[in-house]
Design a protein around this motif. Structure first.
Motif, PDB file in Angstrom:
ATOM      1  N   GLU A  58      25.859   8.344  58.485  1.00 61.27           N
ATOM      2  CA  GLU A  58      26.630   7.095  58.583  1.00 61.27           C
ATOM      3  C   GLU A  58      27.686   7.000  57.492  1.00 61.27           C
ATOM      4  O   GLU A  58      28.806   6.550  57.732  1.00 61.27           O
ATOM      5  N   LYS A  59      27.348   7.476  56.286  1.00 58.17           N
ATOM      6  CA  LYS A  59      28.254   7.313  55.141  1.00 58.17           C
ATOM      7  C   LYS A  59      29.377   8.348  55.141  1.00 58.17           C
ATOM      8  O   LYS A  59      30.540   8.004  54.852  1.00 58.17           O
ATOM      9  N   HIS A  60      29.044   9.614  55.431  1.00 59.04           N
ATOM     10  CA  HIS A  60      30.023  10.683  55.250  1.00 59.04           C
ATOM     11  C   HIS A  60      30.578  11.244  56.552  1.00 59.04           C
ATOM     12  O   HIS A  60      31.658  11.849  56.544  1.00 59.04           O
ATOM     13  N   LEU A  61      29.838  11.067  57.680  1.00 66.63           N
ATOM     14  CA  LEU A  61      30.292  11.675  58.924  1.00 66.63           C
ATOM     15  C   LEU A  61      30.741  10.641  59.945  1.00 66.63           C
ATOM     16  O   LEU A  61      31.106  11.005  61.065  1.00 66.63           O
ATOM     17  N   ASP A  62      30.676   9.355  59.593  1.00 67.37           N
ATOM     18  CA  ASP A  62      31.100   8.265  60.476  1.00 67.37           C
ATOM     19  C   ASP A  62      30.285   8.243  61.769  1.00 67.37           C
ATOM     20  O   ASP A  62      30.803   7.993  62.861  1.00 67.37           O
TER      21      ASP A  62
END
Length: 865
Positions: free
Chosen positions: A191-195
């Motif tokens: 969720e944070k880095h790969l959307d």
């Protein structure tokens, strides 16, 4: 997901019927499970919000938020990228139904079936499963066999993230016994880095015997879409980097060639005027210094330039080969810097160099002769001036006016003796004038003083002739009055004068300088000297006779008691002077003998130098010719591989380099010959210039041949050509090389192509000839033949492939932005593209858009960019 290719069959351990039966049983159970329904709602809600976020909105409850159809239509517009019909904005039930129907009609228009599971979805599922298996295969504790229980411990999700982004997770620290931590770690990082939105709950997955398959497939498919684009961009970037790297390397080689060619041509341009300068120096020492400067040029300055010229040709050939291999246009140097231009300039240098050496030797010979003539002129002029001193004053005396008859007769006889002496000196004056004339013709540097001195001697000689004639006339008038004469003195004077002149001439000849170049010439001088010595007894008899006359005069004076001055009135030559000159002649004879013998010894030494040089030269030239033949045979050999030919040529190169001391020794002998002023050698037909040219040609030939084999190896390896193919090419070429000169004419080349299976028309053959013979020389070299055959059989990058790679980086846009290049390419190659790509000028382009299509075609010479 439907585009994934299934190249490896996968066996999950179940029979197809069993698998489907188990799935049906699970589905029936799940349909009755409220937890499963909750998981499905949550997953689908998260998936919808991952797309609605792009439009700045989201949903909380599917039934409520999609009821009026507005957000459902917005979701379809975001997913498809197309505009749907304008929605109804009323709040009545029929408005909501109308909007939902518009959404359903749009879905139906795209060919999407809204019921059951079709074959395409099954194929997509299998493709996604195979992709997951391939990506997680190297990881421990991960065995992806399905989309439910294989994902419960969270390691499969962590493995997918680590495989593509190892900087986001440390897989080695994960624990299989901590599935909750593994799942939450994967969800948070995604969720944070790969959307990728958090569509699942770790607790739901762990607390369910079999997690929902469609929920996990939906979530995993987000990873596939997130990473598939990055892999495609990486592949495109690698292709562009490879192409740009080749282009940058070729540009560096082109710049190096231009620089080296400019430096070599500038050196030739500076050197040729120096070699063409034919202004002679005035003295022998200054010309010797010019000769030493020329020798320094040949020994120290020229050899490095020969190496530079050879290396420049090798670099040019290597560059052209690399350009052909990489499917780039041929390199065309700047105007005046072609290899042929350099060869032409070098030929001009060689021609000027040859003429300069010949001119130097000619000038040295001329100055040597001039110095000899000038010294001879000075000696003869000094002797004549010494003889003529006081003669003008003597001829102008009026002593006969008050003289007695005896004295008049004595004056007359004395005058006759003088006339005889004067006549004897006529030859000497003519010799002085002839030497002066020759010095004028040879452009002697101090010819002005020579002419002035010669003119003075000639003027005085004319004056003496006039005065002599006048005095004779006066004495003859007086002689009629005077009758007494002294016959003995007269006879003494007549005989002593010529004898004295003979002695002076003999002394001049014995002291005369001589220049000889061979033994036969010095032997001729020795023979002439022996002939001169044979005349000495006769001369000694004449000397005794002259002295006898003087003795008879003394007897007459003693016998008849004559008183008076015993000085001979008719001659100034005394017996003491004759004795002194005779003694000097006898001393000069052995000195002359010694000088001639020394010169004979020097000529013998010169002959030894000639033979020593000839013996070496007669061995070296055949050796060079033999090596040239060996190199030619090796370059045309077909018995082994190109590496074998290279090994043989390297051995020949080692032998040639090891032979260099023999050339150096011959150079040393040649220098001794030049220092000894030896200008010819009958024992050999080879000169040092011939040997130098042959040696330089041998060095150039071995270097060029090695470069040709290296080029063939490079072409073979780069194009994937086998040794058997290379041998077949060589065999065909040798067969049709009918003149055996390393080239085929156009008819032989056509026959060679037909023998290899080409069906040639006139137009096709003309096209091929333009490729292999761009200069229209009418012949095809072996390298051109190899380049053509490898181009016909090999596969290389094309402009279309590079354009396709740039289109991937540009997300299918017809242009690309500088930021996109900097993001996908290494910094130096990104800046290289930005600086060379032209602006994209078609309508609809963003500011700063770059035309990658024009840039790519220019790389392969297909445009004028």
């Amino acid at each position: 997901m439907n585009q994934i290719e299934l190249s490896v069959p996968y066996d999950n351990g179940y029979e197809p019927d069993d698998y489907m039966m188990q799935e049906e049983e699970w589905d029936r159970d799940l349909l009755l499970d409220p937890a499963w329904e909750k998981q499905q709602r949550k997953t689908f809600t998260a998936w919808c919000n991952s797309h609605l976020r792009k439009a700045g909105t989201q949903i909380e409850n599917i039934e409520e938020d999609f009821r009026n159809g507005l957000k459902l239509m917005l979701l379809l517009e975001v997913i498809s990228g197309e505009r749907l019909p304008k929605p109804d904005r009323g709040k009545m039930r029929f408005h909501k139904i109308a909007n939902v129907n518009k959404a359903l009609d749009f879905i139906t228009s795209k060919g999407v079936k809204l019921v059951s599971i079709g074959a395409e979805e099954t194929s997509a599922k299998e493709g996604l499963l195979l992709w997951c298996q391939r990506k997680t295969a190297p990881y421990r504790n991960v065995n992806v066999q399905n989309f439910h229980v294989s994902w419960k411990d969270g390691l499969a999700l962590c493995a997918l993230i680590h495989r593509h982004r190892p900087d986001l997770i440390d897989y080695a620290k994960l624990n299989k016994d901590d599935p909750l931590g593994n799942l939450n770690l994967a969800f948070d990082i995604a969720e944070k880095h790969l959307d990728i939105p958090k569509m699942l709950d770790a607790e739901d997955i762990l607390n369910t015997p079999k997690p929902d398959e469609r929920a996990i497939m939906t979530y995993v498919s987000c990873f596939y879409h997130a990473f598939a684009g990055a892999e495609q961009a990486e592949t495109a970037a690698n292709r562009i980097c490879k192409v740009l790297g080749v282009n940058q390397e070729n540009e560096k080689l082109m710049e190096d060639y231009e620089r080296l060619a400019s430096e070599l041509l500038e050196w030739i341009r500076r050197t040729i005027p120096w070699l063409e300068n034919r202004v002679p120096e005035k003295t022998m020492s200054e010309m010797q210094r010019k000769l030493e400067d020329f020798r320094d040029y040949r020994r120290m300055h020229k050899p490095p330039k020969v190496q530079e010229k050879c290396q420049l040709e090798i670099s040019f050939n290597t560059l052209q080969t690399k350009l052909r291999i990489s499917n780039r246009p041929a390199f065309m140097p700047s105007e005046g810097k072609m290899v042929s231009d350099i060869a032409s300039a070098w030929q001009g240098l060689e021609q000027a160099e040859k003429g300069y050496e010949e001119w130097l030797l000619t000038e040295i010979r001329r100055l040597e002769r001039l110095d000899h003539l000038a010294e001879k002129f000075r000696q003869k002029a000094t002797n004549h001036e010494t003889w003529a001193a006081g003669k003008e004053e003597m001829l102008t005396r009026k002593d006969y006016e008050s003289a007695s008859l005896l004295e008049v007769r004595a004056l007359l006889r004395k005058h006759e003796a003088f006339e005889s002496d004067l006549s004897a000196h006529q030859d000497r004056v003519e010799q002085i004038a002839a030497i002066a004339q020759e010095l004028n013709e040879l452009d002697y540097h101090d010819v002005a003083s020579v002419n002035q001195r010669c003119q003075s001697i000639c003027d005085l000689w004319d004056q003496l002739g006039t005065l002599t004639q006048k005095r004779r006339e006066a004495l003859e008038r007086t002689e009629k009055l005077l009758e007494t004469v002294e016959q003995l003195f007269l006879e003494y004077a007549k005989r002593s004068g010529p004898f004295n002149n003979w002695m002076e001439g003999a002394m001049e000849d014995l002291q005369d300088m001589f220049i000889v170049h061979i033994i036969e010439e010095v032997q001729t001088l020795i023979d002439a000297h022996e002939q001169f010595k044979a005349t000495l007894p006769e001369a000694d008899a004449e000397r005794q006779a002259i002295l006898g006359i003087q003795q008879e005069v003394l007897k007459i004076f003693q016998n008849y008691g004559i008183r008076g001055d015993l000085t001979n009135p008719y001659s100034t030559i005394t017996t003491e002077e004759i004795a002194i000159k005779w003694d000097k002649v006898k001393k000069l004879v052995p000195q002359r003998d010694s000088a001639l013998q020394e010169e004979l010894a020097r000529q013998h030494a010169n002959e030894r130098l000639r033979r020593q040089f000839a013996d070496q030269a007669n061995l070296i030239v055949p050796w060079i010719q033999a090596r040239m033949e060996e190199i030619g045979r090796c370059s045309m050999a077909m018995g082994g591989t190109l590496e074998d030919q290279m090994t043989q040529l390297k051995q020949y190169e080692h032998v040639i380099v090891s032979y260099k001391p023999n050339i150096d020794r011959l150079e040393g002998d040649h220098q001794l010959i030049q220092e000894s002023l030896i200008f010819d050698n009958k024992h050999t037909n080879y000169t040092m210039e011939h040997i130098r040219v042959g040696w330089e040609l041998l060095l150039t030939t071995i270097a060029r041949t090695i470069n040709e084999i290296e080029t063939q190896i490079l072409t073979r390896d780069a194009k994937g050509i086998s040794q058997e193919q290379m041998n077949e090419f060589r065999s065909s070429f040798n067969h049709f090389d009918r003149k055996k000169n390393g080239a085929m004419d156009s008819d032989d080349f056509r026959a060679c192509l037909i023998s290899m299976g080409y069906d040639l028309g006139e137009v096709e053959f003309a096209r091929i000839m333009m490729l292999v013979d761009p200069n229209t020389s009418g012949v095809v070299s072996f390298q051109s033949f190899i380049d053509f055959m490898t181009r016909e059989t090999a596969d290389t990058d094309t402009a279309e492939q590079v354009i396709a790679s740039f289109r991937i980086l540009a997300a299918d846009k017809p242009y690309i932005l500088a930021d996109e290049l900097r993001r996908e390419l290494p910094p130096d190659q990104a800046e290289y593209c930005i600086s060379r790509m032209p602006p994209y000028t078609s309508p609809g382009a963003l500011p700063g858009a770059l035309d990658y299509t024009a840039f790519s075609t220019a790389l392969y010479g297909e445009s004028d960019l």
